[in-house]
Scaffold this motif. Structure first.
Motif, PDB file in Angstrom:
ATOM      1  N   THR A  67       0.649  -1.156   0.480  1.00  0.00           N
ATOM      2  CA  THR A  67       0.210   0.015  -0.157  1.00  0.00           C
ATOM      3  C   THR A  67       0.844   1.283   0.007  1.00  0.00           C
ATOM      4  O   THR A  67       0.704   2.249  -0.928  1.00  0.00           O
ATOM      5  N   TYR A  68       1.451   1.646   0.695  1.00  0.00           N
ATOM      6  CA  TYR A  68       2.786   2.701   1.160  1.00  0.00           C
ATOM      7  C   TYR A  68       3.766   2.525  -0.067  1.00  0.00           C
ATOM      8  O   TYR A  68       4.419   3.645  -0.103  1.00  0.00           O
ATOM      9  N   GLY A  69       3.830   1.262  -0.030  1.00  0.00           N
ATOM     10  CA  GLY A  69       5.511   0.896  -0.618  1.00  0.00           C
ATOM     11  C   GLY A  69       4.865   1.497  -2.362  1.00  0.00           C
ATOM     12  O   GLY A  69       5.862   2.059  -2.890  1.00  0.00           O
ATOM     13  N   ARG A  70       3.761   1.383  -2.869  1.00  0.00           N
ATOM     14  CA  ARG A  70       2.805   1.877  -4.036  1.00  0.00           C
ATOM     15  C   ARG A  70       2.934   3.249  -4.067  1.00  0.00           C
ATOM     16  O   ARG A  70       3.575   3.818  -5.278  1.00  0.00           O
ATOM     17  N   LEU A  71       2.919   4.045  -2.769  1.00  0.00           N
ATOM     18  CA  LEU A  71       3.039   5.483  -3.482  1.00  0.00           C
ATOM     19  C   LEU A  71       4.548   5.768  -3.380  1.00  0.00           C
ATOM     20  O   LEU A  71       4.333   7.104  -4.486  1.00  0.00           O
ATOM     21  N   LEU A  72       5.155   5.351  -3.044  1.00  0.00           N
ATOM     22  CA  LEU A  72       6.721   5.955  -2.922  1.00  0.00           C
ATOM     23  C   LEU A  72       7.458   5.062  -4.614  1.00  0.00           C
ATOM     24  O   LEU A  72       7.903   5.871  -5.258  1.00  0.00           O
ATOM     25  N   ASP A  73       7.097   4.464  -5.010  1.00  0.00           N
ATOM     26  CA  ASP A  73       7.120   3.212  -6.081  1.00  0.00           C
ATOM     27  C   ASP A  73       7.331   3.841  -7.251  1.00  0.00           C
ATOM     28  O   ASP A  73       7.530   4.588  -8.426  1.00  0.00           O
ATOM     29  N   ASP A  74       5.351   4.336  -7.625  1.00  0.00           N
ATOM     30  CA  ASP A  74       5.047   5.229  -8.597  1.00  0.00           C
ATOM     31  C   ASP A  74       5.586   6.637  -8.566  1.00  0.00           C
ATOM     32  O   ASP A  74       4.583   7.276  -7.564  1.00  0.00           O
ATOM     33  N   PRO A  75       5.638   7.507  -9.787  1.00  0.00           N
ATOM     34  CA  PRO A  75       5.794   8.976  -9.419  1.00  0.00           C
ATOM     35  C   PRO A  75       4.399   9.748  -9.647  1.00  0.00           C
ATOM     36  O   PRO A  75       4.364  10.581  -9.282  1.00  0.00           O
ATOM     37  N   LEU A  76       3.701   8.825  -9.714  1.00  0.00           N
ATOM     38  CA  LEU A  76       1.847   9.269 -10.288  1.00  0.00           C
ATOM     39  C   LEU A  76       1.725   9.428  -8.901  1.00  0.00           C
ATOM     40  O   LEU A  76       0.845  11.151  -8.125  1.00  0.00           O
ATOM     41  N   TYR A  77       1.096   9.078  -7.873  1.00  0.00           N
ATOM     42  CA  TYR A  77       0.471   9.547  -6.970  1.00  0.00           C
ATOM     43  C   TYR A  77       1.275   9.814  -6.052  1.00  0.00           C
ATOM     44  O   TYR A  77       0.697  11.031  -5.433  1.00  0.00           O
ATOM     45  N   ALA A  78       2.737  11.179  -6.055  1.00  0.00           N
ATOM     46  CA  ALA A  78       3.401  12.138  -5.537  1.00  0.00           C
ATOM     47  C   ALA A  78       2.679  13.034  -6.455  1.00  0.00           C
ATOM     48  O   ALA A  78       2.745  14.160  -5.316  1.00  0.00           O
ATOM     49  N   ASP A  79       2.828  12.489  -7.551  1.00  0.00           N
ATOM     50  CA  ASP A  79       2.210  13.953  -9.128  1.00  0.00           C
ATOM     51  C   ASP A  79       0.787  14.422  -7.527  1.00  0.00           C
ATOM     52  O   ASP A  79       0.594  15.881  -8.534  1.00  0.00           O
ATOM     53  N   VAL A  80       0.310  13.541  -8.120  1.00  0.00           N
ATOM     54  CA  VAL A  80      -1.101  13.646  -7.878  1.00  0.00           C
ATOM     55  C   VAL A  80      -1.551  14.255  -6.236  1.00  0.00           C
ATOM     56  O   VAL A  80      -2.280  15.680  -6.279  1.00  0.00           O
ATOM     57  N   LEU A  81      -0.510  14.070  -5.119  1.00  0.00           N
ATOM     58  CA  LEU A  81      -0.768  14.889  -4.199  1.00  0.00           C
ATOM     59  C   LEU A  81      -0.066  15.763  -4.233  1.00  0.00           C
ATOM     60  O   LEU A  81      -0.777  16.948  -3.462  1.00  0.00           O
TER      61      LEU A  81
END
Length: 301
Positions: A67-81
């Protein structure tokens, strides 16, 4: 006469006179006070704390890496945030710039004018957010009112794409959240005595200087309160970005809704919600610290 004399004699009895004394919260013992507060605490625990704890627990149900590791692996979620935070900040700044003059007019205008301005602020609150968001679709679509006026006045030869953009999302969210900025600022401005402005004017300050040195600093608590409410609401806004922004505008609430309704990935949606919750708490703490520092500077001067 007999009735009054009997009441007088009854009041003279030990312990009876205490019934006629005004009661306050200090009369109750700590145990009785806790007993009175327990129903509210129970509703708060069952309706807020328990679902929140279940949400956080669900985010760890498949492991941190899933879950949280997926947030760090994919830059898409950081861009959305980051996009969500940028849109919320833009909406907050626009709402403050537009809302402060309205709040100032409400606080300084005469009764009839203030009533008209207040009606213009309160009436949109009686309308559903869905209807107000759909109204912006009618205004900004290719054959909408705005494009029709632009073509009719000769400012453009063809319709401009305004709908389903980040600018449209920011504009529509600012319109929806504007009253939540106006009301806290107005509540502070109306309590400011006019004597402060008169004193500044008597000391040689012009209208603009008196405003920036007296009125604006004293109204900052209302500005911070309105900015906090607007920013927190903008972080979790779902209806307006989904309607006005369309599929091209991906914010955190839209992403969470997609994970729950389309992909049915509840643990990852819980992780996204937890990250958004932590971000909201950090923003609230930051605003509180900023307000306390501002008050400290004000006390020094």
């Amino acid at each position: 006469m007999r009735t009054s004399s009997s009441l007088t004699s009854m009041k003279a009895l030990p312990g009876f006179a205490s019934l006629f004394k005004p009661r306050s919260a200090r009369v109750f013992s700590p145990a009785a006070s806790w007993l009175l507060v327990m129903p509210l605490l129970a509703v708060f625990a069952i309706g807020f704390l328990y679902p929140l704890a279940k949400l956080v627990d669900l985010s760890f149900s498949e492991g941190i890496t899933a879950t949280y590791g997926r947030l760090l692996d994919d830059p898409l979620y950081a861009d959305v945030l980051l996009t969500t935070a940028a849109v919320a900040l833009s909406v907050t700044m626009a709402a403050i710039l537009l809302g402060y003059p309205v709040a100032y007019a409400m606080a300084r205008a005469r009764k009839r004018t203030a009533f008209i301005v207040a009606a213009c602020v309160f009436v949109p609150l009686w309308t559903s957010v869905l209807i107000r968001s759909y109204a912006w679709i009618v205004l900004l679509q290719r054959n909408g009112i705005v494009n029709t006026l632009l073509i009719a006045t000769g400012l453009t030869d063809q319709p401009i794409k305004m709908l389903y953009t980040q600018g449209a999302v920011t504009l529509a969210m600012t319109h929806v959240l504007l009253p939540f900025v106006i009301l806290p600022i107005f509540s502070v401005l109306r309590t400011l005595p006019d004597d402060y402005i008169r004193a500044a004017r008597n000391l040689g300050a012009g209208p603009a200087r008196a405003f920036f040195l007296v009125t604006l600093p004293l109204s900052l608590p209302g500005v911070f309160a309105g900015a906090t409410i607007c920013f927190v609401l903008a972080l979790g806004f779902y209806i307006t970005p989904a309607l006005v922004g369309g599929p091209g505008s991906m914010l955190m609430p839209t992403l969470i809704g997609q994970q729950t309704t389309v992909l049915v990935d509840w643990p990852f949606a819980a992780a996204l919600s937890t990250v958004l919750l932590i971000m909201t708490l950090l923003v609230v703490i930051l605003f509180r610290k900023t307000l306390s520092v501002q008050k400290g500077f004000g006390s020094v001067h």
